[in-house]
Design an enzyme around this catalytic site. Structure first.
Site, PDB file in Angstrom:
ATOM      1  N   ASP A 102       0.852  -1.175   0.000  1.00  0.00           N
ATOM      2  CA  ASP A 102       0.000   0.000   0.000  1.00  0.00           C
ATOM      3  C   ASP A 102       0.895   1.234   0.000  1.00  0.00           C
ATOM      4  OD1 ASP A 102      -2.751   0.852   0.111  1.00  0.00           O
ATOM      5  OD2 ASP A 102      -3.106  -0.769   1.538  1.00  0.00           O
ATOM      6  N   ASP A 204      -3.320   4.362  -2.615  1.00  0.00           N
ATOM      7  CA  ASP A 204      -4.504   4.736  -1.852  1.00  0.00           C
ATOM      8  C   ASP A 204      -5.126   6.027  -2.385  1.00  0.00           C
ATOM      9  OD1 ASP A 204      -6.098   4.223   0.662  1.00  0.00           O
ATOM     10  OD2 ASP A 204      -5.287   6.191   1.206  1.00  0.00           O
ATOM     11  N   GLU A 267      -6.519   2.916  -6.285  1.00  0.00           N
ATOM     12  CA  GLU A 267      -7.818   2.905  -5.614  1.00  0.00           C
ATOM     13  C   GLU A 267      -8.602   4.119  -6.094  1.00  0.00           C
ATOM     14  OE1 GLU A 267      -9.935   2.888  -1.216  1.00  0.00           O
ATOM     15  OE2 GLU A 267      -8.180   4.130  -1.580  1.00  0.00           O
ATOM     16  N   ASP A 329     -12.343  -1.741   3.638  1.00  0.00           N
ATOM     17  CA  ASP A 329     -13.215  -0.584   3.841  1.00  0.00           C
ATOM     18  C   ASP A 329     -14.698  -0.902   3.685  1.00  0.00           C
ATOM     19  OD1 ASP A 329     -11.230   1.306   4.372  1.00  0.00           O
ATOM     20  OD2 ASP A 329     -10.876   1.695   2.245  1.00  0.00           O
TER      21      ASP A 329
END
Length: 535
Positions: A102, A204, A267, A329
């Site tokens: 990430d 992200d 993302e 999430d």
């Protein structure tokens, strides 16, 4: 159409997301860690996945459980040491697997040295590394922008008498990506990990990086309803998805392209036509802008089939598709559609064209675990307690065996384990040929050995209110017909224009496997089949 040798590892691989806090605790502190992941690599190799994506393991005050980073080139002691990371990377590569990290470029922790410098004075050299604005004439916030985690996105700094912008928590100030120094510094972070040998990044909130330079108010959302997050009261027209973001992505991609076969996943929660722009001109943007339709859409056969068709049609030339059922999430697939339809979802995910991503535990049928309010740790849940928006239920510990705490830890875990762990765990499900885990493993095994399922074309056959039907076909290889009943009623496939002949290779209901198919097909509720077609 490419030949098999032209496909890269991320075209043919299966990505498995690990939320490190919840995967395996190796040192009895109730929190998962890097050595715990090393201990479980045998399982992942047995399962058949070959790409591991790690949620953040960097130093962090943990206001947002690692997405508030105070040092981009370190490892949080909770997860281990840099030596542990290096060992993990080495053993993953020795097994012929890949590791992606990430990368969280939109914001840092407010404890990051960059921000501490930035807020120290208005004339600090790093002041413009973050987004600072004067108050309005009446002392009000600079505009109406909202934080994803509730409330205004502006936080007053008494020391320097300005507001700073935070699209998420106030402990997560947004970097100013219009500043070339910020861009250079963050690219050096990427370079640090690439030099170590990581195989790529999941970036992200990529669509948040650039904001409109005039900072106008965002317009109200006419479709807002009271149960929705407060962030959805406005349409983030000016605070996200600005055209200049693609220049940033291009710089990231150029850096990755200077190394061999590295991957960038973005993302991006945007409508399909906007999502396609993130592939970049001549596919020089993100390799895989995450496609979240199977998370966002109602579980309806016609809507999903239409979405697949539209997605396939929208892809730019050479653009590679991808599909996702869940992540850290969002509620788990078993909770969203029920355990029986979660088997259908697995079959859909692993037979559609493109790279699939599996969220840890979904292969067991893990579900959202009710977390009492006094145990909630997720800031999204704590900041909007009346909205039931905590993400903790989808982040609970992996269920390994029938022992204490599901084999995750010898002490009380950071989040409670599902009470059903004694029935739904790796140890039990490995021995049950009809379990969710066995289904996932067989689907992965079939996908990995059949070229039509890896890289073959997607040919829609039929869709109605109950079923989706399609064929995966690669020239010169066996073809497969997939029929999925997304309803709780019986269904019949009888397409006069497309006669199906073959035998059932894998089915969600074991009694169907091995059955010869010729023409009409009847399915019970919640059943799906993969048919190896006669050539």
């Amino acid at each position: 159409m490419k030949n098999a040798s032209q496909y890269l590892w991320w075209h043919t691989g299966i990505i498995y997301q690990i939320y490190p806090r919840s995967y395996q605790d190796s040192n009895a502190d109730g929190i998962g860690d890097l050595r715990g992941i090393i201990e479980r690599l045998d399982y992942l190799q047995w399962l058949g996945v070959n790409v591991i994506w790690l949620s953040p393991v960097y130093p962090s005050p943990m206001a947002d459980f690692g997405y508030d980073i105070s040092d981009y080139t370190g490892i949080h002691p909770l997860f281990g040491t840099m030596a542990d990371f290096d060992e993990l990377l080495d053993v993953i590569h020795l097994r012929g697997m890949k590791l992606i990290l990430d990368f969280v470029p939109n914001h840092t922790s407010d404890e990051h040295p960059w921000f501490m410098e930035s807020r120290s004075s208005r004339d600090n050299l790093k002041r413009d590394w973050y987004i600072w604005k004067d108050p309005g004439d009446d002392g009000s916030v600079p505009n109406n922008w909202l934080s994803v985690f509730g409330g205004s996105a502006w936080e007053w700094d008494e020391h320097t008498r300005q507001y700073y912008y935070h699209g998420f928590l106030k402990e997560q100030p947004d970097l100013n990506w219009r500043n070339p120094e910020v861009q250079d510094a963050m690219l050096e972070v990427m370079r640090f990990w690439l030099e170590k040998g990581v195989d790529g990044f999941r970036v992200d909130v990529l669509w948040h990086l650039i904001k409109d330079k005039q900072y106008p108010d965002n317009p109200p959302n006419p479709d807002y309803q009271a149960h929705m997050p407060t962030y959805d009261q406005l349409l983030p027209v000016y605070s996200t998805d600005q055209p200049e973001v693609h220049d940033i992505i291009s710089r990231m991609r150029s850096l990755l392209d200077s190394y061999d076969d590295r991957l960038m996943i973005g993302e991006i929660y945007l409508p399909i036509q906007k999502l396609m722009l993130y592939y970049g001109v001549d596919n020089k943007g993100a390799h895989l802008p995450f496609n979240f339709q199977l998370i966002d859409l109602p579980w309806n056969a016609q809507k999903i089939a239409r979405a697949v068709d539209e997605y396939e049609a929208a892809l730019p030339p050479g653009g590679w598709p991808n599909w996702v059922l869940g992540n850290h999430d969002r509620p788990r697939i078993s909770t969203r559609v029920g355990i029986e339809q979660a088997r259908i979802a697995a079959m859909l995910l692993l037979t559609l064209r493109g790279t699939p991503t599996i969220y840890y535990g979904d292969e067991l049928g893990m579900r959202d675990v009710p977390i009492p309010f006094e145990e909630i740790q997720d800031p999204q849940g704590l900041n909007m307690p009346d909205k039931n928006l905590s993400r903790d239920p989808a982040r609970t510990p992996m269920q390994w065996d029938c022992g204490a705490n599901g084999g995750f830890s010898s002490v009380r875990p950071w989040l409670r384990v599902d009470e059903a762990f004694e029935r739904e765990n790796v140890q039990v499900e490995r021995e049950d040929p009809h379990s969710m885990l066995s289904l996932y493993r067989r689907l992965i095994e079939l996908r990995q050995k059949e070229q039509s399922l890896i890289t073959g074309a997607y040919e829609p056959v039929e869709c109605n209110e109950q079923t989706i039907a399609y064929i995966r076909r690669e020239s010169g290889h066996l073809a497969f017909f997939v029929l999925l009943n997304l309803s709780n009623g019986s269904a019949c496939f009888d397409n006069e224009n497309r006669r199906i002949n073959g035998f059932v290779n894998i089915a969600t209901s074991p009694h169907l496997e091995g059955r010869i198919i010729s023409g009409k097909i009847n399915l019970n509720a919640n059943e799906g089949i993969i048919v190896r077609l006669d050539q």
